[in-house]
Scaffold this motif. Structure first.
Motif, PDB file in Angstrom:
ATOM      1  N   LEU A   5      39.218 -31.927   9.147  1.00  0.00           N
ATOM      2  CA  LEU A   5      37.933 -32.638   9.095  1.00  0.00           C
ATOM      3  C   LEU A   5      36.651 -31.545   9.037  1.00  0.00           C
ATOM      4  CD1 LEU A   5      37.933 -35.329  11.878  1.00  0.00           C
ATOM      5  CD2 LEU A   5      37.804 -35.696   9.536  1.00  0.00           C
ATOM      6  N   GLU A   6      35.826 -31.930   8.124  1.00  0.00           N
ATOM      7  CA  GLU A   6      34.529 -31.037   8.008  1.00  0.00           C
ATOM      8  C   GLU A   6      33.491 -32.026   8.910  1.00  0.00           C
ATOM      9  OE1 GLU A   6      32.852 -29.581   4.037  1.00  0.00           O
ATOM     10  OE2 GLU A   6      32.079 -31.330   4.471  1.00  0.00           O
ATOM     11  N   ILE A   7      32.993 -30.866   9.787  1.00  0.00           N
ATOM     12  CA  ILE A   7      32.078 -31.084  10.825  1.00  0.00           C
ATOM     13  C   ILE A   7      30.720 -30.439  10.726  1.00  0.00           C
ATOM     14  CG2 ILE A   7      31.653 -31.408  13.465  1.00  0.00           C
ATOM     15  CD1 ILE A   7      34.064 -32.864  12.371  1.00  0.00           C
ATOM     16  N   ALA A   8      29.544 -30.975  10.728  1.00  0.00           N
ATOM     17  CA  ALA A   8      28.267 -30.291  10.804  1.00  0.00           C
ATOM     18  C   ALA A   8      28.090 -30.008  12.156  1.00  0.00           C
ATOM     19  CB  ALA A   8      27.093 -30.860   9.991  1.00  0.00           C
ATOM     20  N   PHE A   9      28.140 -28.518  12.619  1.00  0.00           N
ATOM     21  CA  PHE A   9      27.853 -28.465  14.087  1.00  0.00           C
ATOM     22  C   PHE A   9      26.473 -27.852  14.409  1.00  0.00           C
ATOM     23  CE2 PHE A   9      32.461 -27.897  13.965  1.00  0.00           C
ATOM     24  CZ  PHE A   9      32.869 -28.672  14.846  1.00  0.00           C
ATOM     25  N   GLY A  10      25.980 -28.197  15.619  1.00  0.00           N
ATOM     26  CA  GLY A  10      24.848 -27.675  16.078  1.00  0.00           C
ATOM     27  C   GLY A  10      23.523 -28.012  15.432  1.00  0.00           C
ATOM     28  N   ALA A  11      22.235 -27.566  16.016  1.00  0.00           N
ATOM     29  CA  ALA A  11      21.038 -27.921  15.353  1.00  0.00           C
ATOM     30  C   ALA A  11      20.794 -27.613  13.780  1.00  0.00           C
ATOM     31  CB  ALA A  11      19.800 -27.381  16.400  1.00  0.00           C
ATOM     32  N   ASP A  12      21.584 -26.501  13.604  1.00  0.00           N
ATOM     33  CA  ASP A  12      21.285 -25.985  12.248  1.00  0.00           C
ATOM     34  C   ASP A  12      22.164 -26.658  11.263  1.00  0.00           C
ATOM     35  OD1 ASP A  12      23.215 -24.918  13.047  1.00  0.00           O
ATOM     36  OD2 ASP A  12      22.756 -22.861  12.831  1.00  0.00           O
ATOM     37  N   GLY A  13      23.066 -27.592  11.605  1.00  0.00           N
ATOM     38  CA  GLY A  13      23.922 -28.272  10.678  1.00  0.00           C
ATOM     39  C   GLY A  13      25.098 -27.444  10.133  1.00  0.00           C
ATOM     40  N   GLU A  14      25.381 -26.228  10.868  1.00  0.00           N
ATOM     41  CA  GLU A  14      26.402 -25.402   9.919  1.00  0.00           C
ATOM     42  C   GLU A  14      27.733 -26.180   9.816  1.00  0.00           C
ATOM     43  OE1 GLU A  14      28.631 -21.236  11.172  1.00  0.00           O
ATOM     44  OE2 GLU A  14      27.093 -22.010  12.290  1.00  0.00           O
ATOM     45  N   THR A  15      28.413 -25.863   8.897  1.00  0.00           N
ATOM     46  CA  THR A  15      29.515 -26.798   8.403  1.00  0.00           C
ATOM     47  C   THR A  15      30.783 -25.931   8.769  1.00  0.00           C
ATOM     48  OG1 THR A  15      28.458 -28.110   6.812  1.00  0.00           O
ATOM     49  CG2 THR A  15      31.132 -28.021   6.917  1.00  0.00           C
ATOM     50  N   ALA A  16      31.679 -26.507   9.505  1.00  0.00           N
ATOM     51  CA  ALA A  16      32.933 -25.892   9.642  1.00  0.00           C
ATOM     52  C   ALA A  16      34.080 -26.942   9.607  1.00  0.00           C
ATOM     53  CB  ALA A  16      32.812 -25.250  11.058  1.00  0.00           C
ATOM     54  N   VAL A  17      35.251 -26.463   9.458  1.00  0.00           N
ATOM     55  CA  VAL A  17      36.489 -27.313   9.198  1.00  0.00           C
ATOM     56  C   VAL A  17      37.289 -27.303  10.283  1.00  0.00           C
ATOM     57  CG1 VAL A  17      38.494 -27.893   7.749  1.00  0.00           C
ATOM     58  CG2 VAL A  17      36.691 -27.219   6.725  1.00  0.00           C
ATOM     59  N   VAL A  18      37.666 -28.402  11.155  1.00  0.00           N
ATOM     60  CA  VAL A  18      38.375 -28.290  12.258  1.00  0.00           C
ATOM     61  C   VAL A  18      39.850 -28.654  11.623  1.00  0.00           C
ATOM     62  CG1 VAL A  18      39.244 -29.473  14.433  1.00  0.00           C
ATOM     63  CG2 VAL A  18      37.061 -29.028  14.032  1.00  0.00           C
ATOM     64  N   PRO A  19      40.827 -27.893  11.793  1.00  0.00           N
ATOM     65  CA  PRO A  19      42.127 -28.113  11.179  1.00  0.00           C
ATOM     66  C   PRO A  19      42.707 -29.174  11.593  1.00  0.00           C
ATOM     67  CG  PRO A  19      41.916 -25.798  11.983  1.00  0.00           C
ATOM     68  CD  PRO A  19      40.876 -26.541  12.339  1.00  0.00           C
ATOM     69  N   ARG A  20      43.875 -29.552  10.789  1.00  0.00           N
ATOM     70  CA  ARG A  20      44.549 -30.805  11.049  1.00  0.00           C
ATOM     71  C   ARG A  20      45.211 -30.909  12.459  1.00  0.00           C
ATOM     72  NH1 ARG A  20      45.748 -34.589   7.019  1.00  0.00           N
ATOM     73  NH2 ARG A  20      45.038 -34.032   4.810  1.00  0.00           N
ATOM     74  N   GLU A  21      45.769 -29.594  12.616  1.00  0.00           N
ATOM     75  CA  GLU A  21      46.441 -29.529  14.045  1.00  0.00           C
ATOM     76  C   GLU A  21      45.606 -29.357  15.200  1.00  0.00           C
ATOM     77  OE1 GLU A  21      46.231 -25.366  11.922  1.00  0.00           O
ATOM     78  OE2 GLU A  21      46.811 -27.454  11.222  1.00  0.00           O
ATOM     79  N   SER A  22      44.448 -29.120  15.049  1.00  0.00           N
ATOM     80  CA  SER A  22      43.185 -29.108  16.046  1.00  0.00           C
ATOM     81  C   SER A  22      42.435 -30.384  16.148  1.00  0.00           C
ATOM     82  CB  SER A  22      42.450 -27.686  15.840  1.00  0.00           C
ATOM     83  OG  SER A  22      43.271 -26.564  15.763  1.00  0.00           O
ATOM     84  N   ILE A  23      42.699 -31.644  15.580  1.00  0.00           N
ATOM     85  CA  ILE A  23      41.844 -32.586  15.655  1.00  0.00           C
ATOM     86  C   ILE A  23      41.923 -33.342  16.953  1.00  0.00           C
ATOM     87  CG2 ILE A  23      41.628 -35.067  14.624  1.00  0.00           C
ATOM     88  CD1 ILE A  23      42.152 -34.010  11.858  1.00  0.00           C
ATOM     89  N   GLY A  24      43.116 -33.008  17.441  1.00  0.00           N
ATOM     90  CA  GLY A  24      43.265 -33.560  18.987  1.00  0.00           C
ATOM     91  C   GLY A  24      42.416 -32.997  19.866  1.00  0.00           C
ATOM     92  N   GLU A  25      41.602 -31.797  19.417  1.00  0.00           N
ATOM     93  CA  GLU A  25      40.828 -31.234  20.418  1.00  0.00           C
ATOM     94  C   GLU A  25      39.271 -31.879  20.360  1.00  0.00           C
ATOM     95  OE1 GLU A  25      40.744 -27.289  19.175  1.00  0.00           O
ATOM     96  OE2 GLU A  25      42.742 -26.725  20.057  1.00  0.00           O
ATOM     97  N   LEU A  26      39.010 -32.913  19.277  1.00  0.00           N
ATOM     98  CA  LEU A  26      37.819 -33.490  19.116  1.00  0.00           C
ATOM     99  C   LEU A  26      37.649 -34.710  19.969  1.00  0.00           C
ATOM    100  CD1 LEU A  26      37.499 -33.265  15.076  1.00  0.00           C
ATOM    101  CD2 LEU A  26      35.890 -32.047  16.960  1.00  0.00           C
ATOM    102  N   ARG A  27      36.773 -35.064  20.350  1.00  0.00           N
ATOM    103  CA  ARG A  27      36.344 -36.441  20.992  1.00  0.00           C
ATOM    104  C   ARG A  27      35.183 -36.915  20.490  1.00  0.00           C
ATOM    105  NH1 ARG A  27      40.715 -35.071  22.315  1.00  0.00           N
ATOM    106  NH2 ARG A  27      41.705 -35.132  24.324  1.00  0.00           N
ATOM    107  N   HIS A  28      35.019 -38.206  20.674  1.00  0.00           N
ATOM    108  CA  HIS A  28      33.361 -38.904  20.277  1.00  0.00           C
ATOM    109  C   HIS A  28      32.616 -38.041  21.229  1.00  0.00           C
ATOM    110  CE1 HIS A  28      35.892 -42.052  17.879  1.00  0.00           C
ATOM    111  NE2 HIS A  28      34.680 -41.627  17.037  1.00  0.00           N
ATOM    112  N   GLY A  29      31.247 -37.857  20.805  1.00  0.00           N
ATOM    113  CA  GLY A  29      30.372 -37.338  21.497  1.00  0.00           C
ATOM    114  C   GLY A  29      29.012 -37.872  21.820  1.00  0.00           C
ATOM    115  N   TRP A  30      28.872 -39.082  21.718  1.00  0.00           N
ATOM    116  CA  TRP A  30      28.011 -39.635  22.207  1.00  0.00           C
ATOM    117  C   TRP A  30      27.859 -39.879  23.593  1.00  0.00           C
ATOM    118  CZ3 TRP A  30      30.659 -42.771  18.291  1.00  0.00           C
ATOM    119  CH2 TRP A  30      30.104 -42.714  17.169  1.00  0.00           C
ATOM    120  N   ALA A  31      28.784 -39.796  24.554  1.00  0.00           N
ATOM    121  CA  ALA A  31      29.071 -39.729  25.791  1.00  0.00           C
ATOM    122  C   ALA A  31      29.790 -38.531  26.376  1.00  0.00           C
ATOM    123  CB  ALA A  31      29.814 -41.115  26.298  1.00  0.00           C
ATOM    124  N   LEU A  32      29.230 -38.014  27.282  1.00  0.00           N
ATOM    125  CA  LEU A  32      30.008 -36.590  27.601  1.00  0.00           C
ATOM    126  C   LEU A  32      29.928 -36.491  29.316  1.00  0.00           C
ATOM    127  CD1 LEU A  32      27.654 -34.039  25.826  1.00  0.00           C
ATOM    128  CD2 LEU A  32      29.954 -34.905  24.955  1.00  0.00           C
TER     129      LEU A  32
END
Length: 613
Positions: A512-539
């Motif tokens: 998954l291609e994700i734009a991280f941070g205030a500057d929108g730096e793009t990085a790819v979260v590998p398929r095997e690590s997608i389980g580390e992602l959570r929806h982020g509207w609520a923390l």
């Protein structure tokens, strides 16, 4: 002749380089093959015992390439995997050992003790009372917990400590003190942190002797006159203190002049004081660094601040491996767990100065320990409390919460709004309404700049439930990319205490291609690590510590249990910059909770070590 030698030399080097590359590639392929074989072997043993083969990768990561052999020797070692419960481990052991998988097996007791201590560490404890571990073994059906504990302590991996008794406690147990058990790694980390702090104190050269600084020795070189001139032109500690922007910053500078370890406390406004200290240190010619636990926190400190993790991983080093610094200033100190604190202190050279700065009212670290609180209690160095309060309605409310009170505040621009809800379902409904409509419409704060903060992940008002409701409102979709859609707000948390916020851009072959941070730096979260992602509207508030957003909605649910405390609410409410909505389901019970439930207790040993108890 020279050209021929040069050509031969270049050819030789090229050939050697090519051979080195082939060798490295071959070694990498061998390592990959070994890893694949290890995972395959572990999967075979897991399947034989009736456990899911999908656990093989995590098992090899936890136990090493001999994981399959280790499981055959000790089936209960599977408890080292996150999420595996004793009942699961018992079923697996029966699958491998049959009738030989007895409740009193010494291997089972050892794994259970480790598991109980690891579970305690998840709640922040670095040590646990012996009686609690004994009771835990009893609950899991160990026939003779005392005999099992004796065997575990003899085998190693767990350390035991006797605390001094309380002279005012007339009971036999109180007079004798309590016995604590601790995992080796956590016990050694606390000892290492304490030893390192005492080393800094013992090697501190005093105010006028600063390694690499204004009074460093100038040798007789061609540049010596210029160096002496620069040294004599530098200000003194008193002069930079007098030039500080306020009295609190001046007090901090004076304390750092005379002590190797200084503890600085204060809220958001007080963060200007460590920045003023950095400026003063640089004027004095000291090698100084200002760090923060989170990138967002660092941005608020100024352009010279850097993430603590980045400094520890790639900061300038001296020949002995220590950081090339005379002064290290660490903000967000409450988030330091004991292992990170030990690493931090060990990285400092003899004679260096260390300043730990933070708000003592905020939540302790996501990992085990409560380092900043233990240091404030032990006082191994001067404590400088800022006199700069956080202004405005949000600052006033947070200050009241900090002393255990909940008083109405004057908020003419709707900086603070309290919303009552009957239960968790209504609280989630209100939160979604606030994020999706009320706050953007009434205050002009876009929904993507608002976060909802809750005590935990599970339950009807946990992050999972709130994020599901917010996704339906803000970015509905089928979750076609591993449960996510383009435009989803996400949080990437590969380990406890590390979190990056981002927005899903889309799927690529690698993940998954994700734009991280205030500057929108793009990085790819590998398929095997997608389980580390959570929806982020609520923390959770722990995830939010050190960060701030223009708008924050805090849900106070009735079913949060021990997670809900004055410390939790103080941290959560302090995350709002322009607006705070407090969605309250407790009603009249909330002031009582703030008055009586200051923080969720943690058992640690750092304070006692520093005080010689």
């Amino acid at each position: 002749m020279t050209e021929t030698s040069s050509t031969v030399s270049a050819s030789t080097v090229t050939a050697q380089l090519a051979e080195a590359i082939r060798t490295a590639d071959g070694q990498a392929q061998d390592l990959d093959a070994q890893a694949r074989d290890a995972v395959a072997d572990a999967a075979a043993v897991l399947t034989e015992g009736g456990a899911p083969a999908q656990l093989a990768g995590a098992l090899v990561a936890a136990l090493g390439e001999r994981a399959a052999e280790a499981l055959r020797e000790d089936p209960w070692a599977v408890l080292a995997l996150p999420g595996v419960l004793p009942a699961n481990a018992d079923a697996f052991a029966r699958g491998l050992l049959g009738a030989d998988a007895a409740p009193g097996d010494a291997r089972r007791a050892n794994a259970l003790v480790q598991w109980l201590l690891e579970r305690a560490a998840l709640h922040g404890h670095t040590a646990v009372e012996l009686a609690e571990i004994r009771a835990g073994l009893g609950r899991e059906g160990v026939p003779d917990p005392d005999e099992a504990l004796l065997a575990v302590l003899t085998e190693g991996g767990v350390m035991t400590f006797q605390e001094e008794g309380d002279d005012e406690d007339e009971s036999e147990e109180g007079a004798a003190g309590r016995v604590l058990l601790a995992l080796d790694r956590l016990a050694l980390a606390e000892e290492s942190a304490a030893d390192g702090l005492m080393r800094l104190t013992a090697t501190f050269p005093g105010r006028e002797a600063a390694a690499g600084g204004a009074d460093a020795e100038v040798t007789d070189t061609a540049d010596a006159p210029a160096a002496r001139s620069a040294a004599t032109q530098r200000p003194t500690w008193d002069e930079v203190a007098e030039a500080a922007p306020n009295s609190s910053a001046a007090a901090l500078i004076r304390a750092v002049a005379d002590a190797p370890l200084v503890l600085h406390t204060g809220g958001e406004t007080a963060r200007s004081e460590p920045a003023a200290l950095l400026d003063a240190a640089q004027r004095l010619g000291l090698r100084a660094a200002l760090t923060a636990a989170h990138a967002d926190s660092g941005r608020r400190l100024g352009p010279e601040a850097q993430p603590l993790a980045a400094l520890l991983a790639a900061g300038p080093r001296q020949e002995d491996g220590t950081l090339a610094l005379d002064l290290l200033i660490v903000c967000d100190a409450p988030v330091l767990d004991v292992e990170l604190a030990a690493t931090l202190v060990e990285s400092l050279a003899d004679g260096a100065r260390l300043v730990l700065s933070g708000d003592p009212g905020e939540l302790w670290s996501p990992g085990p320990g409560r380092v900043f609180a233990d240091l404030l209690a032990a006082k191994p160095g001067p404590v400088v409390a800022s006199r700069q309060p956080d202004f405005g309605p949000i600052g006033e409310l947070v200050s009241c919460i900090g002393i255990g009170e909940l008083e109405p505040v004057d908020a003419p621009e709707k900086e603070v709004v309290v919303v009552q809800a009957r239960d968790a379902a209504e609280a989630v409904h209100r939160a979604v309404q606030l994020v999706g409509d009320s706050i953007p419409r009434a205050l002009g704060i876009p929904a993507e700049q608002v976060r909802v903060l809750v005590p935990g992940h599970a339950g009807p008002s946990g992050t999972r439930a709130v994020n599901a409701a917010l996704k339906q409102r803000l970015n509905p979709g089928p979750g076609q990319f591993g449960g996510f859609d383009a435009g989803d707000a996400v949080a990437h948390a590969p380990t406890p205490g590390t979190l990056r916020e981002g927005v899903v851009r889309g799927a690529v072959p690698e993940g998954l291609e994700i734009a991280f941070g205030a500057d929108g730096e793009t990085a790819v979260v590998p398929r095997e690590s997608i389980g580390e992602l959570r929806h982020g509207w609520a923390l959770t508030a722990h995830q939010a510590a050190g960060r701030r957003w223009p708008g924050v909605v805090v849900i106070v649910p009735a079913d949060a249990g021990a997670e809900l405390s004055r410390q939790w609410l103080y941290t959560a409410c302090g995350r709002g910059e322009r607006h705070l909505s407090l969605v309250d389901t407790l009603g009249p019970a909330l002031p009582q909770l703030l008055a009586t439930h200051a923080a969720r207790p943690r058992t640690t040993r750092l304070r006692a070590i520093l005080m010689g108890e």
